[in-house]
Scaffold this motif. Structure first.
Motif, PDB file in Angstrom:
ATOM      1  N   SER A  24       0.848  -1.191   0.000  1.00 55.82           N
ATOM      2  CA  SER A  24       0.000   0.000   0.000  1.00 55.82           C
ATOM      3  C   SER A  24       0.886   1.245   0.000  1.00 55.82           C
ATOM      4  N   ASP A  25       0.298   2.396  -0.343  1.00 60.99           N
ATOM      5  CA  ASP A  25       1.059   3.659  -0.351  1.00 60.99           C
ATOM      6  C   ASP A  25       1.621   3.962   1.038  1.00 60.99           C
ATOM      7  N   HIS A  26       0.833   3.639   2.091  1.00 60.28           N
ATOM      8  CA  HIS A  26       1.286   3.943   3.457  1.00 60.28           C
ATOM      9  C   HIS A  26       2.526   3.113   3.808  1.00 60.28           C
ATOM     10  N   ALA A  27       2.510   1.841   3.427  1.00 64.93           N
ATOM     11  CA  ALA A  27       3.658   0.972   3.716  1.00 64.93           C
ATOM     12  C   ALA A  27       4.877   1.399   2.898  1.00 64.93           C
ATOM     13  N   THR A  28       4.638   1.799   1.641  1.00 66.89           N
ATOM     14  CA  THR A  28       5.740   2.247   0.774  1.00 66.89           C
ATOM     15  C   THR A  28       6.395   3.494   1.355  1.00 66.89           C
ATOM     16  N   ASP A  32      10.268   4.003   2.880  1.00 69.84           N
ATOM     17  CA  ASP A  32      11.144   5.108   2.483  1.00 69.84           C
ATOM     18  C   ASP A  32      11.645   5.872   3.718  1.00 69.84           C
ATOM     19  N   ASN A  33      10.710   6.153   4.640  1.00 66.74           N
ATOM     20  CA  ASN A  33      11.073   6.907   5.845  1.00 66.74           C
ATOM     21  C   ASN A  33      12.017   6.119   6.737  1.00 66.74           C
ATOM     22  N   SER A  34      11.805   4.789   6.817  1.00 61.71           N
ATOM     23  CA  SER A  34      12.675   3.986   7.691  1.00 61.71           C
ATOM     24  C   SER A  34      14.092   3.901   7.111  1.00 61.71           C
ATOM     25  N   ALA A  35      14.204   3.995   5.769  1.00 65.66           N
ATOM     26  CA  ALA A  35      15.541   3.997   5.146  1.00 65.66           C
ATOM     27  C   ALA A  35      16.278   5.297   5.496  1.00 65.66           C
ATOM     28  N   VAL A 105       8.487  -7.620   5.078  1.00 62.50           N
ATOM     29  CA  VAL A 105       9.945  -7.884   5.011  1.00 62.50           C
ATOM     30  C   VAL A 105      10.390  -9.025   5.916  1.00 62.50           C
ATOM     31  N   SER A 106       9.600  -9.340   6.944  1.00 64.36           N
ATOM     32  CA  SER A 106      10.033 -10.416   7.845  1.00 64.36           C
ATOM     33  C   SER A 106       9.432 -11.760   7.445  1.00 64.36           C
ATOM     34  N   ASN A 107       8.849 -11.830   6.229  1.00 65.47           N
ATOM     35  CA  ASN A 107       8.334 -13.098   5.717  1.00 65.47           C
ATOM     36  C   ASN A 107       9.522 -13.956   5.275  1.00 65.47           C
ATOM     37  N   THR A 384      10.649  -3.724  -1.313  1.00 64.88           N
ATOM     38  CA  THR A 384      10.140  -2.539  -0.610  1.00 64.88           C
ATOM     39  C   THR A 384      11.151  -1.396  -0.625  1.00 64.88           C
ATOM     40  N   ASN A 385      12.390  -1.683  -1.054  1.00 62.36           N
ATOM     41  CA  ASN A 385      13.462  -0.690  -1.056  1.00 62.36           C
ATOM     42  C   ASN A 385      13.843  -0.252   0.355  1.00 62.36           C
TER      43      ASN A 385
END
Length: 405
Positions: A24-28, A32-35, A105-107, A384-385
């Motif tokens: 989803s846009d929120h997860a994307t 980005d913010n966590s990077a 990402v933890s899958n 997810t980048n």
């Protein structure tokens, strides 16, 4: 015609259900913010004197901040959003986005890595966690909750360390030897991460070599070797190598950034911004590379409370200002500790090698990547980048080698 459309529709449905679901846009945006958080936090930690190895998972740190936002009110909660560069994001989108990102990402099955993540929030025995908070923090961030009595500090520490060890199958035997502030809330992340290479290293080609922690100090480490085709870039201007090794299923990669020779990593760390990493990655070319990597098992635990405070989380960590009343219904908590502890292993294991290129011109005159001195590494998720881990290896486990005469 309708039959063709029906077949197309069925194929689309099949593609979606086969795990090719878009974020989803929120997860994307949270990826980005966590990077961005990854680099801010790493640089802040790298300034700390006497700190050798660093190992943090920015995605897990971001979800811990989500937990603080969930438990916080007014400016205490809005500060968390500022640290996550998410000031304009609605609360429900923040939590849903972070939860979706972490689940994606933890899958471990999809990515063919081993990644165990356990999170626990400890509170002093006088505090009762609010039911709603417990329910929502479990739902979004998979947090357990526990009360702990620090009057008997030795027993409290033993309990925390035993929990971390148990949840990581014994790979992380200790989160901390001591806790200074025992009167507030304590976040503990305990993780074990083991990548599975897209192409394995030679199991029999492992030997002990010297790793130069500094010019005057060498430790003996098992080193593993293989030659193959990898993303490689030599930055001659900055005297460093960049190497990308795909992990199994190619959904994530391990990136190594290493100076030509043994040196303090300070120079590299000053260069290493998010934009610079993107530039390096855009210059990677598939080349024959002869790799020698230390076979590593590292356990690193950081208390991030001070570092998050320096990145702008000033209220939650301040006993006189914190409003974490969504956690307990009262203003009786502040964020006293954020223990972020990880065990990471990499060894020879991976998918079978592509032997068809052996003996061909493709492997002629390989570039050398000989990792026998400190380097920086990242685990980057390709879908997810986001950055799953960022760290540096300065001192691997190993016995000091005798100085050669």
């Amino acid at each position: 015609m309708w039959l063709t459309n029906l077949v197309t529709l069925c194929l689309l449905v099949a593609a979606t259900t086969n795990g090719d679901k878009q974020l989803s846009d929120h997860a994307t945006s949270m990826a980005d913010n966590s990077a961005s958080l990854a680099f801010n936090l790493y640089h802040n930690m790298a300034k700390e004197k006497n700190l050798e190895n660093i190992l943090i998972s920015p995605v897990v740190v971001a979800s811990s901040l989500g937990l603080v936002a969930l438990g916080g009110k007014s400016s205490t909660a809005s500060q968390v959003k500022t640290v996550l560069s998410a000031d304009k994001v609605k609360d429900e989108h923040l939590h849903a986005g972070l939860a979706e990102l972490l689940t994606e990402v933890s899958n471990s099955t999809a990515r063919n890595v081993t990644w165990k993540i356990s999170n626990r929030l400890y509170g002093p025995s006088s505090v009762n966690f609010a039911d709603d908070f417990v329910k929502n923090s479990k739902k979004h961030y998979n947090y357990e909750h526990s009360k702990i009595n620090f009057r008997d500090k030795r027993s409290a520490l033993k309990s925390i360390n035993e929990w971390a060890s148990k949840t990581t199958d014994g790979r992380l035997p200790e989160v901390t030897k001591d806790v200074e502030k025992t009167d507030g809330a304590m976040i503990v992340n305990a993780m074990f991460f083991k990548p599975h290479w897209n192409e394995q290293f030679h199991h029999k080609m492992v030997d002990n070599r010297g790793f130069l922690v500094s010019r005057s100090y060498t430790v003996s480490v098992p080193m593993m070797h293989r030659t193959g085709i990898y993303g490689f870039f030599e930055d001659t201007k900055n005297s460093l190598y960049v190497l990308s090794i795909p992990l199994a299923h190619k959904m994530s990669s391990m990136i190594f950034i290493m100076p030509y020779h043994v040196e303090s990593l300070e120079r590299l760390e000053k260069l290493m911004t998010r934009a610079q990493l993107d530039t390096w990655l855009s210059k990677l070319e598939d080349k024959a590379v002869a790799i020698s990597l230390p076979k590593v098992s590292m356990e690193v635990s950081h208390n991030l409370q001070k570092h998050l405070g320096e990145l702008g989380l000033t209220e939650a960590v301040d006993k006189s200002k914190a409003d974490l009343s969504n956690m307990s219904g009262k203003k009786d908590l502040y964020l006293a500790n954020v223990f972020h502890a990880s065990a990471m292993e990499w060894d020879t294991e991976g998918n079978p090698m592509d032997t068809s290129i052996f003996g061909t011109d493709k492997l002629k005159n390989p570039k050398l990547f000989y990792a026998d001195h400190p380097f920086i590494f990242l685990v980057k998720d390709n879908k997810t980048n986001s950055i799953l881990f960022i760290g540096r290896l300065v001192r691997p486990k190993g016995d000091k080698m005798r100085d050669e005469l």
